[in-house]
Scaffold this motif. Structure first.
Motif, mmCIF file in Angstrom:
data_model
loop_
_atom_site.group_PDB
_atom_site.id
_atom_site.type_symbol
_atom_site.label_atom_id
_atom_site.label_comp_id
_atom_site.label_asym_id
_atom_site.label_seq_id
_atom_site.Cartn_x
_atom_site.Cartn_y
_atom_site.Cartn_z
ATOM 1 N N ILE A 112 3.821 -9.547 6.637
ATOM 2 C CA ILE A 112 2.596 -10.255 6.254
ATOM 3 C C ILE A 112 1.937 -9.496 5.103
ATOM 4 O O ILE A 112 1.637 -8.309 5.218
ATOM 5 N N GLY A 113 1.720 -10.199 3.982
ATOM 6 C CA GLY A 113 1.065 -9.593 2.834
ATOM 7 C C GLY A 113 -0.269 -10.261 2.573
ATOM 8 O O GLY A 113 -0.426 -11.463 2.771
ATOM 9 N N ARG A 114 -1.218 -9.475 2.107
ATOM 10 C CA ARG A 114 -2.565 -10.012 1.869
ATOM 11 C C ARG A 114 -3.042 -9.645 0.474
ATOM 12 O O ARG A 114 -2.918 -8.502 0.040
ATOM 13 N N LYS A 115 -3.619 -10.635 -0.204
ATOM 14 C CA LYS A 115 -4.236 -10.402 -1.500
ATOM 15 C C LYS A 115 -5.723 -10.724 -1.409
ATOM 16 O O LYS A 115 -6.102 -11.823 -1.021
ATOM 17 N N PHE A 116 -6.544 -9.747 -1.779
ATOM 18 C CA PHE A 116 -7.984 -9.950 -1.773
ATOM 19 C C PHE A 116 -8.415 -10.634 -3.071
ATOM 20 O O PHE A 116 -7.625 -10.781 -4.012
ATOM 21 N N GLN A 117 -9.683 -11.050 -3.112
ATOM 22 C CA GLN A 117 -10.157 -11.807 -4.266
ATOM 23 C C GLN A 117 -10.080 -10.990 -5.550
ATOM 24 O O GLN A 117 -9.617 -11.474 -6.582
ATOM 25 N N LYS A 118 -10.502 -9.733 -5.493
ATOM 26 C CA LYS A 118 -10.471 -8.880 -6.682
ATOM 27 C C LYS A 118 -9.100 -8.236 -6.797
ATOM 28 O O LYS A 118 -8.637 -7.586 -5.859
ATOM 29 N N PRO A 119 -8.422 -8.405 -7.931
ATOM 30 C CA PRO A 119 -7.079 -7.841 -8.046
ATOM 31 C C PRO A 119 -7.094 -6.324 -8.024
ATOM 32 O O PRO A 119 -7.988 -5.688 -8.586
ATOM 33 N N THR A 120 -6.117 -5.740 -7.360
ATOM 34 C CA THR A 120 -5.968 -4.289 -7.285
ATOM 35 C C THR A 120 -4.590 -3.928 -7.814
ATOM 36 O O THR A 120 -3.575 -4.171 -7.160
ATOM 37 N N VAL A 121 -4.570 -3.372 -9.021
ATOM 38 C CA VAL A 121 -3.314 -2.964 -9.649
ATOM 39 C C VAL A 121 -3.489 -1.547 -10.181
ATOM 40 O O VAL A 121 -4.600 -1.020 -10.261
ATOM 41 N N PHE A 122 -2.379 -0.912 -10.541
ATOM 42 C CA PHE A 122 -2.418 0.418 -11.145
ATOM 43 C C PHE A 122 -2.657 0.239 -12.643
ATOM 44 O O PHE A 122 -1.726 0.030 -13.419
ATOM 45 N N GLU A 123 -3.931 0.329 -13.055
ATOM 46 C CA GLU A 123 -4.318 -0.082 -14.402
ATOM 47 C C GLU A 123 -3.764 0.810 -15.501
ATOM 48 O O GLU A 123 -3.574 0.363 -16.627
ATOM 49 N N MET A 124 -3.479 2.081 -15.197
ATOM 50 C CA MET A 124 -2.977 2.994 -16.221
ATOM 51 C C MET A 124 -1.457 2.978 -16.331
ATOM 52 O O MET A 124 -0.884 3.728 -17.122
ATOM 53 N N LEU A 125 -0.811 2.132 -15.530
ATOM 54 C CA LEU A 125 0.637 1.991 -15.587
ATOM 55 C C LEU A 125 0.987 0.616 -16.140
ATOM 56 O O LEU A 125 0.195 -0.322 -16.056
ATOM 57 N N ASP A 126 2.198 0.498 -16.689
ATOM 58 C CA ASP A 126 2.580 -0.799 -17.238
ATOM 59 C C ASP A 126 2.962 -1.770 -16.121
ATOM 60 O O ASP A 126 3.096 -1.396 -14.949
ATOM 61 N N VAL A 127 3.125 -3.017 -16.507
ATOM 62 C CA VAL A 127 3.382 -4.086 -15.547
ATOM 63 C C VAL A 127 4.677 -3.829 -14.779
ATOM 64 O O VAL A 127 4.731 -3.973 -13.551
ATOM 65 N N THR A 129 6.183 -1.029 -14.081
ATOM 66 C CA THR A 129 6.056 0.076 -13.124
ATOM 67 C C THR A 129 5.234 -0.329 -11.913
ATOM 68 O O THR A 129 5.497 0.128 -10.795
ATOM 69 N N ASN A 130 4.243 -1.202 -12.104
ATOM 70 C CA ASN A 130 3.476 -1.705 -10.965
ATOM 71 C C ASN A 130 4.394 -2.395 -9.962
ATOM 72 O O ASN A 130 4.301 -2.159 -8.755
ATOM 73 N N ILE A 131 5.284 -3.240 -10.455
ATOM 74 C CA ILE A 131 6.217 -3.932 -9.561
ATOM 75 C C ILE A 131 7.202 -2.936 -8.947
ATOM 76 O O ILE A 131 7.513 -3.002 -7.754
ATOM 77 N N GLU A 132 7.663 -1.985 -9.748
ATOM 78 C CA GLU A 132 8.605 -0.971 -9.250
ATOM 79 C C GLU A 132 8.019 -0.205 -8.064
ATOM 80 O O GLU A 132 8.681 0.014 -7.046
ATOM 81 N N LEU A 133 6.758 0.185 -8.179
ATOM 82 C CA LEU A 133 6.118 0.949 -7.109
ATOM 83 C C LEU A 133 5.924 0.112 -5.848
ATOM 84 O O LEU A 133 5.828 0.656 -4.750
ATOM 85 N N ALA A 134 5.851 -1.194 -6.018
ATOM 86 C CA ALA A 134 5.608 -2.075 -4.874
ATOM 87 C C ALA A 134 6.874 -2.422 -4.108
ATOM 88 O O ALA A 134 6.795 -2.936 -2.991
#
Length: 275
Positions: A112-127, A129-134
């Motif tokens: 089960i995955g949940r996304k809140f209204q305000k996006p939470t991403v690693f802003e200092m990393l590229d797109v 790498t964000n997916i890679e970490l996930a």
């Protein structure tokens, strides 16, 4: 609903260890239900946030949840994800996974995955790498330091980026993305975890019309492969994606059915839509 399987004890062939407990591998949806809430009650300082709330979702369904502020939408998602323990009632993921007995990380591991209204991403990393970490993989410090991307993993990340419409932004810093693209990136990060059920809280709030339309296309493409529960106030968006709409009011289901059906319901008009 048979209450089984999730608890302390020795491992068997159909379970994996998570945070010291057993979480069954896979979700049993043989009865045609992936989420089952029955007579859920939650009170905060005497206020009944959920009042005998009962609801079911079918595998692959795209369900929209609407209702006035204070109707219990967020509390319901808190119960499903383990953030809030119900005072009474049952909450099952499939036939065997008792959500009331698992922690938040265990529920995420179960699918089960949940996304809140305000996006939470690693802003200092590229797109990329964000997916890679996930991605679903060992997350110890040692494993992270030693990890090397193979071709299959790179292809999977590129596939996810194409799915969410960010392939051309793969090397862009996440913090520089538009609000809508940050929302898509967080959805992609959730998808990287292979969830069977996605909970999405007001995903198009603050989006442009074009971004909202693209998000509707994305959600329609995900339905069937995943089960989606979308909490939203934008009725045009709801109408463009929903298989079925559930209206909550005062912590319980007020009406359920197609958007046209609930929009014509006098009770829904009175408490939420207005005339």
């Amino acid at each position: 609903m048979t209450q089984t399987a999730v608890g302390l004890g020795a491992s068997d062939g159909g379970s994996s260890l998570a945070a010291g407990r057993l979480v069954p591998e896979g979700v049993d949806t043989s009865h045609g239900v992936i989420l089952y809430l029955d007579a859920i009650e939650v009170s905060f300082d005497g206020f009944k946030a959920l009042n005998q709330l009962s609801l079911t979702l079918a595998p692959g369904e795209l369900r929209c949840i609407i209702g006035p502020n204070g109707a219990g939408k967020t509390t319901m998602m808190d119960v499903i994800t383990g953030k809030t323990r119900p005072d009474a009632g049952s909450a099952f993921f499939g036939q065997t996974i008792d959500l009331t007995r698992l922690s938040e990380p265990e529920i995420a591991t179960a699918g089960i995955g949940r996304k809140f209204q305000k996006p939470t991403v690693f802003e200092m990393l590229d797109v990329f790498t964000n997916i890679e970490l996930a991605l679903k993989a060992p997350r110890s410090v040692w494993a992270s330091l030693r990890a090397r991307l193979n071709g299959e993993t790179r292809d999977r990340i590129d596939g996810l980026l194409a799915q969410i419409g960010l392939l051309d932004d793969r090397h862009v810093l996440a913090g520089t993305l538009s609000h809508g693209k940050k929302q898509w990136l967080e959805i992609g990060m959730l998808l990287a975890q292979d969830p069977q059920l996605l909970l999405l809280d007001e995903p198009v709030a603050g989006m442009t019309d074009a971004e909202t339309e693209r998000t509707a296309e994305l959600f329609r493409s995900l339905a069937g492969k995943h089960t989606l529960m979308v909490v939203e106030h934008d009725m045009k968006f709801v109408g463009s994606i929903a298989d079925q709409v559930t209206v909550l009011h005062e912590g319980r289901v007020l009406a359920e059915g197609s958007l046209a059906k609930v929009q014509a319901d006098e009770r829904v008009i009175e408490v939420y839509l207005g005339r």
